[in-house]
Structure formats: C-alpha cells, structure tokens
Design a protein around this motif. Structure first.
Motif, PDB file in Angstrom:
ATOM      1  N   GLY A  80       0.817  -1.209   0.000  1.00 50.20           N
ATOM      2  CA  GLY A  80       0.000   0.000   0.000  1.00 50.20           C
ATOM      3  C   GLY A  80       0.846   1.253   0.000  1.00 50.20           C
ATOM      4  N   TYR A  81       0.208   2.359  -0.334  1.00 48.22           N
ATOM      5  CA  TYR A  81       0.878   3.655  -0.275  1.00 48.22           C
ATOM      6  C   TYR A  81       1.268   3.930   1.170  1.00 48.22           C
ATOM      7  CZ  TYR A  81      -1.137   4.616  -4.917  1.00 48.22           C
ATOM      8  OH  TYR A  81      -1.486   4.581  -6.238  1.00 48.22           O
ATOM      9  N   ASN A  82       2.457   4.498   1.365  1.00 48.24           N
ATOM     10  CA  ASN A  82       2.931   4.748   2.719  1.00 48.24           C
ATOM     11  C   ASN A  82       3.296   6.210   2.920  1.00 48.24           C
ATOM     12  OD1 ASN A  82       3.748   3.992   5.362  1.00 48.24           O
ATOM     13  ND2 ASN A  82       5.869   3.964   4.677  1.00 48.24           N
ATOM     14  N   GLY A  83       4.396   6.636   2.319  1.00 55.47           N
ATOM     15  CA  GLY A  83       4.829   8.019   2.470  1.00 55.47           C
ATOM     16  C   GLY A  83       4.470   8.836   1.250  1.00 55.47           C
ATOM     17  N   VAL A 117       4.418  12.066   5.711  1.00 52.06           N
ATOM     18  CA  VAL A 117       3.330  12.550   4.870  1.00 52.06           C
ATOM     19  C   VAL A 117       3.242  14.064   4.991  1.00 52.06           C
ATOM     20  CG1 VAL A 117       0.830  12.484   4.542  1.00 52.06           C
ATOM     21  CG2 VAL A 117       2.063  10.394   5.144  1.00 52.06           C
ATOM     22  N   ASP A 118       3.293  14.774   3.848  1.00 46.04           N
ATOM     23  CA  ASP A 118       3.167  16.232   3.862  1.00 46.04           C
ATOM     24  C   ASP A 118       2.690  16.708   2.491  1.00 46.04           C
ATOM     25  OD1 ASP A 118       3.341  18.999   4.024  1.00 46.04           O
ATOM     26  OD2 ASP A 118       5.399  19.017   4.768  1.00 46.04           O
ATOM     27  N   LEU A 119       1.493  17.260   2.465  1.00 49.58           N
ATOM     28  CA  LEU A 119       0.918  17.813   1.240  1.00 49.58           C
ATOM     29  C   LEU A 119       0.696  19.316   1.368  1.00 49.58           C
ATOM     30  CD1 LEU A 119      -1.740  15.039   0.486  1.00 49.58           C
ATOM     31  CD2 LEU A 119       0.596  15.232  -0.384  1.00 49.58           C
ATOM     32  N   SER A 120       1.416  19.961   2.278  1.00 53.48           N
ATOM     33  CA  SER A 120       1.176  21.367   2.586  1.00 53.48           C
ATOM     34  C   SER A 120       1.455  22.317   1.419  1.00 53.48           C
ATOM     35  CB  SER A 120       1.980  21.795   3.813  1.00 53.48           C
ATOM     36  OG  SER A 120       3.368  21.654   3.574  1.00 53.48           O
ATOM     37  N   LEU A 121       2.231  21.910   0.427  1.00 54.35           N
ATOM     38  CA  LEU A 121       2.484  22.767  -0.735  1.00 54.35           C
ATOM     39  C   LEU A 121       1.317  22.793  -1.718  1.00 54.35           C
ATOM     40  CD1 LEU A 121       6.179  21.901  -1.723  1.00 54.35           C
ATOM     41  CD2 LEU A 121       5.353  23.990  -0.634  1.00 54.35           C
ATOM     42  N   ASP A 125      -7.647  21.696  -4.218  1.00 56.05           N
ATOM     43  CA  ASP A 125      -7.976  21.167  -5.538  1.00 56.05           C
ATOM     44  C   ASP A 125      -6.884  20.223  -6.045  1.00 56.05           C
ATOM     45  OD1 ASP A 125      -9.645  21.101  -7.963  1.00 56.05           O
ATOM     46  OD2 ASP A 125      -7.986  22.211  -8.889  1.00 56.05           O
ATOM     47  N   GLU A 126      -5.631  20.587  -5.838  1.00 53.87           N
ATOM     48  CA  GLU A 126      -4.522  19.729  -6.253  1.00 53.87           C
ATOM     49  C   GLU A 126      -4.514  18.422  -5.461  1.00 53.87           C
ATOM     50  OE1 GLU A 126      -1.300  23.127  -7.678  1.00 53.87           O
ATOM     51  OE2 GLU A 126      -1.452  22.616  -5.556  1.00 53.87           O
ATOM     52  N   VAL A 127      -4.777  18.503  -4.172  1.00 56.72           N
ATOM     53  CA  VAL A 127      -4.833  17.295  -3.341  1.00 56.72           C
ATOM     54  C   VAL A 127      -5.911  16.359  -3.871  1.00 56.72           C
ATOM     55  CG1 VAL A 127      -5.374  16.393  -1.039  1.00 56.72           C
ATOM     56  CG2 VAL A 127      -3.910  18.411  -1.268  1.00 56.72           C
ATOM     57  N   GLN A 128      -7.065  16.914  -4.200  1.00 54.44           N
ATOM     58  CA  GLN A 128      -8.165  16.097  -4.708  1.00 54.44           C
ATOM     59  C   GLN A 128      -7.804  15.445  -6.045  1.00 54.44           C
ATOM     60  OE1 GLN A 128     -11.049  15.188  -3.143  1.00 54.44           O
ATOM     61  NE2 GLN A 128     -11.095  13.787  -4.872  1.00 54.44           N
ATOM     62  N   LYS A 129      -7.161  16.194  -6.931  1.00 56.72           N
ATOM     63  CA  LYS A 129      -6.778  15.646  -8.240  1.00 56.72           C
ATOM     64  C   LYS A 129      -5.756  14.520  -8.087  1.00 56.72           C
ATOM     65  CE  LYS A 129      -7.806  19.733 -10.975  1.00 56.72           C
ATOM     66  NZ  LYS A 129      -7.256  20.847 -11.765  1.00 56.72           N
ATOM     67  N   PHE A 130      -4.772  14.721  -7.213  1.00 55.89           N
ATOM     68  CA  PHE A 130      -3.795  13.663  -6.977  1.00 55.89           C
ATOM     69  C   PHE A 130      -4.469  12.427  -6.362  1.00 55.89           C
ATOM     70  CE2 PHE A 130      -0.164  16.789  -7.100  1.00 55.89           C
ATOM     71  CZ  PHE A 130       0.562  16.137  -8.095  1.00 55.89           C
ATOM     72  N   ALA A 131      -5.381  12.643  -5.424  1.00 54.70           N
ATOM     73  CA  ALA A 131      -6.084  11.518  -4.792  1.00 54.70           C
ATOM     74  C   ALA A 131      -6.845  10.707  -5.835  1.00 54.70           C
ATOM     75  CB  ALA A 131      -7.035  12.021  -3.707  1.00 54.70           C
ATOM     76  N   PRO A 147      -2.712   4.736   7.398  1.00 55.50           N
ATOM     77  CA  PRO A 147      -3.717   5.687   7.882  1.00 55.50           C
ATOM     78  C   PRO A 147      -3.289   7.146   7.665  1.00 55.50           C
ATOM     79  CG  PRO A 147      -3.442   3.913   9.462  1.00 55.50           C
ATOM     80  CD  PRO A 147      -2.370   3.740   8.421  1.00 55.50           C
ATOM     81  N   ALA A 148      -2.018   7.459   7.888  1.00 57.24           N
ATOM     82  CA  ALA A 148      -1.547   8.841   7.708  1.00 57.24           C
ATOM     83  C   ALA A 148      -1.656   9.276   6.250  1.00 57.24           C
ATOM     84  CB  ALA A 148      -0.104   8.976   8.188  1.00 57.24           C
ATOM     85  N   PHE A 149      -1.358   8.371   5.339  1.00 57.44           N
ATOM     86  CA  PHE A 149      -1.450   8.664   3.913  1.00 57.44           C
ATOM     87  C   PHE A 149      -2.896   8.998   3.544  1.00 57.44           C
ATOM     88  CE2 PHE A 149      -1.891   7.749  -0.548  1.00 57.44           C
ATOM     89  CZ  PHE A 149      -0.693   8.124  -1.106  1.00 57.44           C
ATOM     90  N   ARG A 150      -3.817   8.149   3.931  1.00 59.92           N
ATOM     91  CA  ARG A 150      -5.236   8.350   3.579  1.00 59.92           C
ATOM     92  C   ARG A 150      -5.783   9.599   4.256  1.00 59.92           C
ATOM     93  NH1 ARG A 150      -7.752   2.704   3.043  1.00 59.92           N
ATOM     94  NH2 ARG A 150      -9.698   3.815   2.945  1.00 59.92           N
ATOM     95  N   GLU A 151      -5.358   9.836   5.491  1.00 63.57           N
ATOM     96  CA  GLU A 151      -5.826  11.012   6.220  1.00 63.57           C
ATOM     97  C   GLU A 151      -5.397  12.304   5.521  1.00 63.57           C
ATOM     98  OE1 GLU A 151      -5.022  13.182  10.463  1.00 63.57           O
ATOM     99  OE2 GLU A 151      -5.219  11.003  10.471  1.00 63.57           O
ATOM    100  N   ALA A 152      -4.173  12.322   4.991  1.00 67.31           N
ATOM    101  CA  ALA A 152      -3.671  13.519   4.315  1.00 67.31           C
ATOM    102  C   ALA A 152      -4.541  13.876   3.119  1.00 67.31           C
ATOM    103  CB  ALA A 152      -2.222  13.302   3.868  1.00 67.31           C
ATOM    104  N   PHE A 153      -5.050  12.870   2.423  1.00 67.54           N
ATOM    105  CA  PHE A 153      -5.870  13.121   1.242  1.00 67.54           C
ATOM    106  C   PHE A 153      -7.332  13.371   1.590  1.00 67.54           C
ATOM    107  CE2 PHE A 153      -2.193  11.211  -0.769  1.00 67.54           C
ATOM    108  CZ  PHE A 153      -2.042  12.017  -1.890  1.00 67.54           C
ATOM    109  N   SER A 154      -7.756  12.952   2.763  1.00 63.85           N
ATOM    110  CA  SER A 154      -9.156  13.167   3.145  1.00 63.85           C
ATOM    111  C   SER A 154      -9.349  14.491   3.877  1.00 63.85           C
ATOM    112  CB  SER A 154      -9.640  12.019   4.034  1.00 63.85           C
ATOM    113  OG  SER A 154      -8.973  12.052   5.276  1.00 63.85           O
ATOM    114  N   ALA A 155      -8.268  15.212   4.139  1.00 70.44           N
ATOM    115  CA  ALA A 155      -8.330  16.452   4.897  1.00 70.44           C
ATOM    116  C   ALA A 155      -8.915  17.613   4.084  1.00 70.44           C
ATOM    117  CB  ALA A 155      -6.951  16.827   5.426  1.00 70.44           C
ATOM    118  N   VAL A 156      -9.139  17.389   2.775  1.00 69.29           N
ATOM    119  CA  VAL A 156      -9.672  18.481   1.942  1.00 69.29           C
ATOM    120  C   VAL A 156     -11.161  18.410   1.818  1.00 69.29           C
ATOM    121  CG1 VAL A 156      -7.581  18.850   0.659  1.00 69.29           C
ATOM    122  CG2 VAL A 156      -9.239  17.205  -0.185  1.00 69.29           C
TER     123      VAL A 156
END
Length: 156
Positions: A80-83, A117-121, A125-131, A147-156
């Motif tokens: 699975g996706y991790n970092g 995990v860091d998507l702060s840049l 909209d970009e987070v959603q497209k990457f997800a 869980p951290a990976f999925r949480e980062a993408f669900s935060a939007v």
C-alpha cells in the motif's frame, strides 16, 4: 493505463540497502497528471533540456509543476501507499529555464521514503486531483495505504 513503477523489490542480483526502489514521482503539469520516475534523477520530461537557475526571478514565464514523491510499504493487507511528500518546480519551456530547490526535492524524497506525509504545498484542488489519480491507477494500493497517507488526502 499508466504503470506505477513501485514494486518494493530490488531487481539487483545482490543485496543492497536501496531505499529508492520503492519511490515514485507523480507530476501535475497544468491539467495533466502522470508518473515520471525519471524525476528521481532530475530527468523528468518537464526537466529535460531545461537549465535550472539560482532564483525564480531568472525564469521569464514560469509555470508551476507540482509533484509527489510516493513510497510503498507492505502492510498486513498487502502492498500500500505509505509516504507522500509534495514538491514543486517552476519551468519556462520556451526559454528552457527552470527553478527548483534541489535540497527541498531531495529532503522531500527522503521523507517520503521514510513514510512521512506532507501535502502542505498543495491546494485543496490539487490534493483532490492527486487523490483521484492515485486511486484510479492502483485501487489496491489505495485500499492498503497507511492511515496517515489516507488522512492527508481526506483532509480536503
């Protein structure tokens, strides 16, 4: 369909501590999202033929190219996706000039390899497209993500 070049297995005949074997680059250039593992060696298709300069002000008409370093890990349920760590570069293809902070790229890659995990840049909209992209190319990796990976993408 694009192939995500992450296997978690080394094809080398000898044992080595090759942490780069489980990392991949996913780039967003405008509306296009694609995998370009040549980015690991600073030779992605947006970087080829581009001279990188010391400041953004030296790039006449920069366009922002954003990317993700994505790593995998084997979990109880499977691979699975991790970092994941975002990075950016600014490219003027016509002038063949670009700007990026190489140290930031290397540090982001290292953090992704280590499962950070860091998507702060990225914009929401970009987070959603990457997800959407990551879910579509390998749904199994998304389902088995940390869980951290999925949480980062669900935060939007």
């Amino acid at each position: 369909m694009q192939k995500l070049g992450l296997t978690g297995q080394s094809k080398q005949p000898h044992a080595s501590d090759d942490q780069m074997k489980g990392i991949s680059a996913v780039l967003m250039d405008g509306d296009e999202i694609f995998i370009d593992n040549n980015a690991i060696h600073a030779k992605s298709r947006v970087e080829i033929g581009v001279k990188f300069v010391g400041s953004l002000e030296e790039v006449p008409h920069p366009r922002r190219v954003v990317g993700l370093w994505v790593s995998l890990k084997r979990f109880e349920g499977g691979m699975g996706y991790n970092g994941v760590h975002a990075f950016e570069m600014w490219i003027d293809s016509e002038a063949q000039l670009g700007y990026k902070k190489l140290a930031d790229h290397v540090n982001a890659m290292d953090k992704a390899v280590k499962g950070k995990v860091d998507l702060s840049l990225l914009s929401p909209d970009e987070v959603q497209k990457f997800a959407t992209f990551l879910q579509s190319i390998r749904p199994d990796l998304w389902e088995n993500a940390s869980p951290a990976f999925r949480e980062a993408f669900s935060a939007v």
